[in-house]
Design an enzyme around this catalytic site. Structure first.
Site, short mmCIF file in Angstrom:
data_model
loop_
_atom_site.label_atom_id
_atom_site.label_comp_id
_atom_site.label_asym_id
_atom_site.label_seq_id
_atom_site.Cartn_x
_atom_site.Cartn_y
_atom_site.Cartn_z
N HIS A 108 22.29 58.03 84.57
CA HIS A 108 22.63 57.29 83.34
C HIS A 108 22.03 58.08 82.18
CE1 HIS A 108 23.55 54.20 80.53
NE2 HIS A 108 22.38 53.59 80.53
N GLU A 227 35.94 26.35 89.98
CA GLU A 227 37.05 26.80 89.14
C GLU A 227 36.65 27.92 88.17
OE1 GLU A 227 40.05 26.08 89.65
OE2 GLU A 227 39.73 24.45 91.08
#
Length: 341
Positions: A108, A227
């Site tokens: 990184h 959900e």
């Protein structure tokens, strides 16, 4: 278009006779060390005195040294500890041993791009950044395939920095999937933006907002959890497999119509304006300065935010529901936790 590299572009001869030091043995560190070792590369692991990871690395048959000893013994030093500790670790244990001709590597670009680490002139500085968690890098290597990665060269002192980085990517297994050329700036800024606006910050807040909207309207927390959180994996898997179009093809027409007509109301121009602001803060170095200062002053806000997040209602409900899903427990136990060692 960025250059792309595959197995034919890598040559392990660039690592022959060279010792690679993997600094850290956390999520990425263990995968890099084991993959390179299994590819025939001479590997040592550098850890701080008393590291809990020492026993794990030695049990895997790896030679473990202190960070300073590893940096002195190695020709290639790959730093795979957490961003916020790299600077001090580099100055104390690595920099004194970076003689001309050596290679300093990263997965990184944060510390190079934001000038927390400045390598001496005679040293190659490059990056190989796998686009997957460490346990996945290891898992796919053992299956004979690999994960995609990014490659970048910041400093080409030897004239062979890219070739040596591609040799590393070959040993890691990434050239099987393909490696895309980038820069330290592009990788760092796009990675931070993706984490903050989409993958972590954006998704987390979207999930939580959806959950809380349903619960506040009187729906059962368990139903709201399924959900707005649990089923997200189904959608993400479809997107990863074939893009947004394949996901929309795979769901119901009702869901697809709701996607087109309601999605832009949630992620609207105000949201996009905030995304542009977040990106500007990253580009200007504001986020990096804030994060570095947070770590220098004891991480009080970060730790308070972490603790508060653990006790959000969606997490309380989730812990109970996940306790019913034994298959999730098995997968979690099989994974390698993120770590800074």
């Amino acid at each position: 278009m960025s250059r792309r590299f595959y197995e034919k572009d890598g040559n392990l001869d660039y690592l022959n006779g060279r010792t690679v030091a993997i600094i850290g043995y956390g999520s990425q560190g263990h995968a890099h060390a084991l993959n390179l070792r299994d590819s025939g590369v001479d590997v040592v692991v550098g850890l701080y005195e008393g590291s809990k990871s020492r026993a794990k690395a030695e049990a895997a048959g790896l030679k473990v040294l202190t960070t300073a000893e590893a940096a002195k013994a190695a020709d290639v030093v790959m730093i795979l500890v957490a961003d916020h500790i790299q600077g001090d670790l580099y100055r104390q244990d690595i920099a004194p041993h970076l003689t001309p001709g050596k290679t300093l590597m990263f997965a990184h670009g944060f510390n190079i791009h934001f000038k927390q680490i400045a390598a001496p002139p005679g040293v190659d500085v490059s990056m190989v950044a796998p686009k997957a968690p460490g346990h996945r890098v290891r898992e796919l290597y053992t299956e004979g395939v690999g994960v995609p990665a990014l490659v970048a060269v910041h400093q080409n002192a030897t004239g062979e920095a890219l070739e040596r980085a591609l040799a590393y990517a070959l040993a890691l297994g990434c050239l099987k999937a393909g490696v895309i050329e980038t820069t330290f700036r592009e990788e760092t800024e796009s990675d931070l933006f993706g984490e903050q606006a989409v993958l972590c910050g954006g998704v987390s807040e979207l999930i939580r907002a959806g959950f809380e909207t349903l619960v506040e309207a009187g729906y059962a927390p368990e139903i709201a959890y399924f959900e707005c959180l649990h089923e997200l994996k189904l959608i993400v898997d479809l997107i990863q497999e074939g893009g947004l179009s394949y996901m929309r093809y795979s769901v119901s027409d009702t869901a697809e119509y709701g996607d087109y007509t309601r999605g832009p109301r949630v992620v609207n121009e105000q949201t996009r304006a905030e995304m542009r602001k977040i990106l500007a803060e990253i580009q200007a170095g504001d986020f990096a300065r804030q994060w570095i200062e947070e770590n220098k002053t004891g991480r009080k806000k970060f730790l308070a935010d972490r603790e508060a997040a653990r006790h959000q209602p969606i997490e309380e409900v989730g812990r109970e529901l996940r306790g019913m899903m034994t298959f999730l427990k098995k997968r979690k136990e099989a994974g390698v936790p993120q770590g800074a060692e």
